[in-house]
Write an enzyme that holds these catalytic residues in place. Structure first.
Site, short mmCIF file in Angstrom:
data_model
loop_
_atom_site.label_atom_id
_atom_site.label_comp_id
_atom_site.label_asym_id
_atom_site.label_seq_id
_atom_site.Cartn_x
_atom_site.Cartn_y
_atom_site.Cartn_z
N ARG A 104 14.14 -0.01 -1.81
CA ARG A 104 13.37 -0.96 -3.40
C ARG A 104 14.23 -0.62 -4.34
O ARG A 104 14.25 0.84 -4.51
CB ARG A 104 11.67 -0.42 -3.35
CG ARG A 104 10.75 -1.06 -4.19
CD ARG A 104 9.72 -0.97 -4.33
NE ARG A 104 8.69 -2.01 -3.17
CZ ARG A 104 8.09 -2.47 -3.68
NH1 ARG A 104 6.72 -1.55 -4.61
NH2 ARG A 104 7.38 -2.78 -3.15
N HIS A 131 11.12 -10.28 -1.23
CA HIS A 131 9.96 -9.90 -0.87
C HIS A 131 9.88 -9.78 0.13
O HIS A 131 9.00 -10.63 1.01
CB HIS A 131 8.96 -9.48 -1.83
CG HIS A 131 8.43 -8.05 -1.82
ND1 HIS A 131 8.31 -6.92 -0.71
CD2 HIS A 131 6.78 -7.69 -2.13
CE1 HIS A 131 7.77 -6.25 -0.70
NE2 HIS A 131 6.81 -6.98 -2.33
N GLN A 134 6.83 -8.38 2.68
CA GLN A 134 5.44 -8.95 2.06
C GLN A 134 4.91 -10.29 2.80
O GLN A 134 3.93 -10.58 3.24
CB GLN A 134 5.26 -9.17 0.43
CG GLN A 134 4.65 -9.82 -0.21
CD GLN A 134 2.78 -9.14 -0.34
OE1 GLN A 134 3.55 -8.19 -0.41
NE2 GLN A 134 1.43 -9.21 0.42
N ASP A 226 0.82 -13.79 -8.20
CA ASP A 226 1.36 -12.30 -7.82
C ASP A 226 1.13 -12.19 -10.19
O ASP A 226 0.73 -12.71 -10.28
CB ASP A 226 3.15 -12.48 -7.90
CG ASP A 226 3.41 -10.88 -7.30
OD1 ASP A 226 2.86 -10.11 -7.61
OD2 ASP A 226 4.55 -10.78 -7.90
N CYS A 266 -0.36 -10.81 -3.05
CA CYS A 266 0.37 -9.73 -2.80
C CYS A 266 -0.01 -7.86 -3.00
O CYS A 266 0.17 -6.91 -2.41
CB CYS A 266 1.91 -9.84 -2.99
SG CYS A 266 2.18 -9.44 -4.79
N ARG A 294 0.68 -5.20 6.80
CA ARG A 294 1.66 -4.88 6.59
C ARG A 294 2.01 -3.99 7.04
O ARG A 294 2.98 -3.67 7.72
CB ARG A 294 1.36 -4.13 4.69
CG ARG A 294 1.54 -5.36 3.75
CD ARG A 294 2.49 -6.40 3.52
NE ARG A 294 3.83 -5.64 3.14
CZ ARG A 294 4.16 -5.09 1.93
NH1 ARG A 294 3.96 -5.52 1.29
NH2 ARG A 294 5.12 -4.66 2.35
#
Ligand code: CP
Ligand code: NVA
Length: 308
Positions: A104, A131, A134, A226, A266, A294
């Site tokens: 990340r 992402h 996700q 988001d 998310c 996830r």
């Protein structure tokens, strides 16, 4: 043999993508039945996070442990990277100890530099531009709820950011109709939209960008949002909070979507900003299933990268 990386969703063929969703469904069922499945015994996943994370880091580490392997959290501040060792040299060396690496970071080009030098799979755990893990979990969650993906209408309300970009690519690959309502100047990257529209021609997907949230939300099956201030944008917080105010998902906006619509985020969420507490915690919200999935999708990703 060429190493497989997962940097963006456009890297995946539609067949790979659906294969991951199918596998994740089976892994979820197996997890629920308490069955043990340890195909990654003896393998090690490195986790290098230059930004905060709750879901991505913990679910990858748990996924790796449950599949029989182990996760190793690396801190950029403790590596020789901080003293000037190059990314390329670090990637070459870590490739001799580890079996895969989740990263990340900020710039997407930084992640690409890791992938170019690594001889093990590199997974995008979020960059400023994408992402993908996700959105794979999101597609799994949407399919779980609606039974299919093609033809659904997803309205993304807010910042045309990393999550929005991966949603555009995921929609393009699976035939979802995606309408994004973003304030002027905060729309998605036109290059990503353009590349995704080429893919969309083959799948029947539609990608529309606009500024009016109610227009995007009308008759939507899914409302998605988001945060308004992503990691790394803290200095812009004041002006962003002002410009994004009309882009909140609240009961009023939800009322123009289909009565069967679901709400996704998310996470982490800021109640009272991009989404009201009533909607986030309401009966149309599927955010907790979304976060939970996830774990399962990332198990499927790890198997796909390490043993297929
Ligand atoms: N949604 C998401 O990736 O959460 P984290 O930042 O907690 O990993
Ligand atoms: N857009 C957010 C996503 C966090 C998971 C960020 O980059 O901070």
């Amino acid at each position: 043999m060429k190493v497989r990386h997962l940097l963006t969703l456009l890297d995946l063929t539609p067949g790979d993508l659906i294969g991951l969703l199918d596998r994740a469904d089976r892994l979820k069922a197996q997890h629920r039945s308490g069955g043990s499945h340890r195909p990654l015994t003896g393998k090690t996943l490195g986790l290098l996070f230059e930004k905060a994370s709750t879901r991505t880091r913990v679910s990858f580490e748990a996924a790796m442990n449950q599949l029989g392997g182990s996760g190793l959290t690396l801190s950029a501040a403790d590596l020789q990277l901080k003293r000037g060792e190059t990314v390329a040299d670090t990637a070459r060396v870590l490739s001799r100890y580890l079996d895969a690496l989740v990263i990340r970071t900020f710039g997407h080009d930084h992640l690409e530099a890791w992938a170019a030098a690594a001889t093990i799979p590199v997974v995008n755990g979020l960059t400023d531009l994408h992402h993908p893990c996700q959105v794979l979990g999101d597609l799994m969650t949407i399919r779980e709820r609606f039974g299919a993906l093609k033809g659904l209408k997803l309205a993304y309300i807010g910042d045309g950011n990393n999550v929005a970009h991966s949603l555009i690519e995921g929609a393009a690959k699976t035939g979802i109709e995606i309408h994004l309502a973003c304030p002027k100047g905060y729309g998605p990257n036109p290059r990503i939209v353009e590349a995704s529209r080429i893919v969309a021609k083959q799948t029947g997907a539609q990608i529309e960008t606009m500024e009016e949230p109610r227009k995007a939300a009308r008759d939507a099956d899914i409302l998605y949002t988001d945060v308004w201030v992503s990691m790394g944008q803290e200095k812009e917080a004041k002006s962003r909070l002002k410009k994004f105010k009309p882009y909140q998902i609240n009961d009023k906006l939800l009322s123009v979507a289909r009565p069967s619509a679901v709400v996704m985020h998310c996470l982490p969420a800021h109640r009272g900003m991009e989404i009201t507490a009533e909607v986030l915690d309401g009966k149309q919200s599927i955010v907790w299933d979304q976060a939970g999935n996830r774990l399962h999708i990332q198990k499927a990703i790890l198997e796909w990268l390490l043993i297929s």
